[in-house]
Enzyme design. Structure first.
Site, PDB file in Angstrom:
ATOM      1  N   SER A   1       8.233  10.159  -1.694  1.00  0.00           N
ATOM      2  CA  SER A   1       8.070  11.086  -0.576  1.00  0.00           C
ATOM      3  C   SER A   1       7.057  10.658  -0.278  1.00  0.00           C
ATOM      4  O   SER A   1       6.709  12.466   0.920  1.00  0.00           O
ATOM      5  CB  SER A   1       6.451  12.499  -2.129  1.00  0.00           C
ATOM      6  OG  SER A   1       5.879  11.555  -2.922  1.00  0.00           O
TER       7      SER A   1
ATOM      8  N   HIS B   1      -5.847  -5.602  -3.682  1.00  0.00           N
ATOM      9  CA  HIS B   1      -6.652  -5.585  -2.272  1.00  0.00           C
ATOM     10  C   HIS B   1      -7.430  -7.484  -1.672  1.00  0.00           C
ATOM     11  O   HIS B   1      -8.128  -7.239  -1.133  1.00  0.00           O
ATOM     12  CB  HIS B   1      -7.916  -5.009  -2.473  1.00  0.00           C
ATOM     13  CG  HIS B   1      -7.822  -3.462  -2.538  1.00  0.00           C
ATOM     14  ND1 HIS B   1      -9.244  -2.764  -2.621  1.00  0.00           N
ATOM     15  CD2 HIS B   1      -6.630  -3.125  -2.364  1.00  0.00           C
ATOM     16  CE1 HIS B   1      -8.381  -1.317  -2.303  1.00  0.00           C
ATOM     17  NE2 HIS B   1      -6.899  -1.586  -2.313  1.00  0.00           N
ATOM     18  N   THR B   2      -6.706  -8.524  -2.657  1.00  0.00           N
ATOM     19  CA  THR B   2      -6.193  -9.552  -2.102  1.00  0.00           C
ATOM     20  C   THR B   2      -5.996  -9.680  -0.728  1.00  0.00           C
ATOM     21  O   THR B   2      -6.026 -10.845  -0.169  1.00  0.00           O
ATOM     22  CB  THR B   2      -5.743 -10.425  -3.605  1.00  0.00           C
ATOM     23  OG1 THR B   2      -6.145 -12.089  -3.105  1.00  0.00           O
ATOM     24  CG2 THR B   2      -4.408 -10.640  -3.184  1.00  0.00           C
TER      25      THR B   2
ATOM     26  N   GLY C   1       4.062   9.982  -8.407  1.00  0.00           N
ATOM     27  CA  GLY C   1       5.272   9.386  -9.181  1.00  0.00           C
ATOM     28  C   GLY C   1       6.159   8.536  -8.065  1.00  0.00           C
ATOM     29  O   GLY C   1       6.204   9.449  -7.271  1.00  0.00           O
TER      30      GLY C   1
ATOM     31  N   ARG D   1       1.089  -1.199  -0.165  1.00  0.00           N
ATOM     32  CA  ARG D   1      -0.076  -0.268  -0.135  1.00  0.00           C
ATOM     33  C   ARG D   1       0.884   1.105  -0.212  1.00  0.00           C
ATOM     34  O   ARG D   1       0.476   1.708  -0.463  1.00  0.00           O
ATOM     35  CB  ARG D   1      -0.957   0.183   1.440  1.00  0.00           C
ATOM     36  CG  ARG D   1      -1.804   1.471   0.579  1.00  0.00           C
ATOM     37  CD  ARG D   1      -3.085   0.795   2.180  1.00  0.00           C
ATOM     38  NE  ARG D   1      -3.686   0.282   2.363  1.00  0.00           N
ATOM     39  CZ  ARG D   1      -4.746  -0.065   3.202  1.00  0.00           C
ATOM     40  NH1 ARG D   1      -5.118   0.478   4.122  1.00  0.00           N
ATOM     41  NH2 ARG D   1      -5.319  -1.140   3.014  1.00  0.00           N
TER      42      ARG D   1
ATOM     43  N   HIS E   1       0.233   4.406  -3.002  1.00  0.00           N
ATOM     44  CA  HIS E   1      -0.010   6.018  -2.017  1.00  0.00           C
ATOM     45  C   HIS E   1       1.926   6.584  -2.593  1.00  0.00           C
ATOM     46  O   HIS E   1       1.393   7.784  -3.112  1.00  0.00           O
ATOM     47  CB  HIS E   1       0.410   5.264  -1.088  1.00  0.00           C
ATOM     48  CG  HIS E   1      -0.910   5.549  -0.625  1.00  0.00           C
ATOM     49  ND1 HIS E   1      -2.097   5.603   0.050  1.00  0.00           N
ATOM     50  CD2 HIS E   1      -2.438   3.943  -0.879  1.00  0.00           C
ATOM     51  CE1 HIS E   1      -3.748   5.049   0.052  1.00  0.00           C
ATOM     52  NE2 HIS E   1      -3.281   3.956  -0.511  1.00  0.00           N
TER      53      HIS E   1
ATOM     54  N   ASN F   1      -4.640   8.392   3.399  1.00  0.00           N
ATOM     55  CA  ASN F   1      -2.716   8.552   4.266  1.00  0.00           C
ATOM     56  C   ASN F   1      -3.076   8.437   5.148  1.00  0.00           C
ATOM     57  O   ASN F   1      -3.066   7.327   6.704  1.00  0.00           O
ATOM     58  CB  ASN F   1      -1.965   9.026   4.218  1.00  0.00           C
ATOM     59  CG  ASN F   1      -1.391   9.216   2.355  1.00  0.00           C
ATOM     60  OD1 ASN F   1      -2.109   8.168   1.339  1.00  0.00           O
ATOM     61  ND2 ASN F   1      -0.788  10.045   1.907  1.00  0.00           N
TER      62      ASN F   1
END
Length: 339
Positions: free
Chosen positions: A84, A201-202, A80, A70, A74, A102
């Protein structure tokens, strides 16, 4: 003339227009090159170091795989894949960690800190945090049963972050299909990439705050009210009261195999049991044309899902920040820009 206003035709016209605009945006500047052998001489053991550290993290808690994956998503959706998302707030810089998608959602920063420390001990000042996160996300998937793919490297760490873009670019749990696809297309990621990457999301969990509207909305309608889905829905409601409270209570995104990277996520969508509205929209939306077919394909053929997921992860990972290649750095600490 009335046919021109059919919602499906409008949707196709809209997506075609966005895809065209996206192509212009992405072609405005060529992405800096990434290579597979970037660290071959400067830090030849970096892949092994990261793999060993991720192996330790996932063995200690399988959920750590989803946390790192995740983080990578994000990161790439904002400026990109430039690290960050890892930056802490300072007096001089507002990071992305407190942005709405977040805050209370992203975890696992300490995992990247530990890997960075290990890499720095052997190759000081060589390997960027952005590359570490990208490689670690690949290893996270493998360690819970998912596919392998080669990771091009050579990213630099940004000296900036964007709280604003984090609030606008990252898909959110209650968005509709068109908004979701738009956010992927804007980055140059196709509808196929959208459905394949959603398969991440599995693994992982969602907070009650992000699935409350879904379970008290159309969940029963999409799932058909089968006895099994009714039992699961009752369990979800016990964790997530309609009247509020329990916002931070969690439930697995894939309750069948929550710690295994497989295609059962798509089976749940076929059954109308996607936990997030943004997930179920891929199959149940009245506008789900291509996305529904892809959900059915990946539910039927895990090899097809794995192959496309690998391709789409490389494509997403190659979303670079051109500014970081000119003005970026290799951070000493992933949480702070170098002095």
């Amino acid at each position: 003339m009335a046919a021109l206003y059919h919602p499906r035709i409008l949707t196709m016209q809209f997506l075609a227009a966005i895809a065209f605009i996206s192509g212009i945006i992405r072609s405005g500047a060529s992405d800096p090159p990434l290579t597979l052998d970037y660290y071959a001489s400067s830090c030849p053991n970096v892949l092994e170091i990261i793999r060993q550290e991720m192996e330790h993290e996932v063995l200690s808690d399988p959920h750590n795989a989803a946390l790192v994956l995740r983080l990578h998503f994000h990161d790439c959706f904002v400026q990109g894949c430039d690290g960050s998302v890892l930056l802490d707030d300072t007096v001089m810089l507002r990071g992305e960690k407190t942005a709405s998608p977040n805050i209370n959602s992203l975890k696992g920063f300490e995992i990247i800190d530990r890997i960075k420390s290990k890499v720095e001990s052997q190759c000081p000042g060589i390997v960027s945090c952005a590359d570490i996160l990208t490689i670690a996300a690949r290893d996270a998937v493998i360690l819970v049963g998912g596919p392998y793919w080669d990771v091009p490297v050579g990213r630099k760490d940004s000296r900036s972050a964007s709280y604003e873009l984090a609030n606008t670019n990252i898909p959110t749990p209650n968005q509709g299909l068109i908004s979701i696809i738009y956010k992927f297309l804007y980055l140059g990621l196709s509808v196929t990439d959208t459905v394949a990457l959603s398969g991440a999301h599995t693994i992982g969990v969602a907070r009650c705050e992000n699935f409350r509207a879904r379970i008290y909305g159309d969940y029963e309608l999409t799932s058909g009210g089968s006895p099994l889905s009714e039992v699961h829905l009752s369990q979800l409601k016990s964790k997530c009261p309609a009247a509020g409270g329990g916002d931070n209570n969690t439930a697995p995104l894939d309750y069948e195999t929550p710690n295994t990277f497989d295609n059962s996520y798509y089976h749940l969508l076929l059954n109308g049991e996607g936990l997030l509205n943004s997930d179920q929209e891929l199959y149940s939306s009245a506008l789900a044309l291509q996305t529904k077919q892809l959900v059915e394909q990946y539910a039927l053929d895990v090899a097809a899902f794995f192959q496309q997921f690998s391709v789409s992860m490389v494509k997403m990972g190659n979303l670079t920040n051109p500014d970081s290649f000119l003005n970026g750095e290799v951070r000493k600490s992933c949480r702070f820009i170098n002095a």
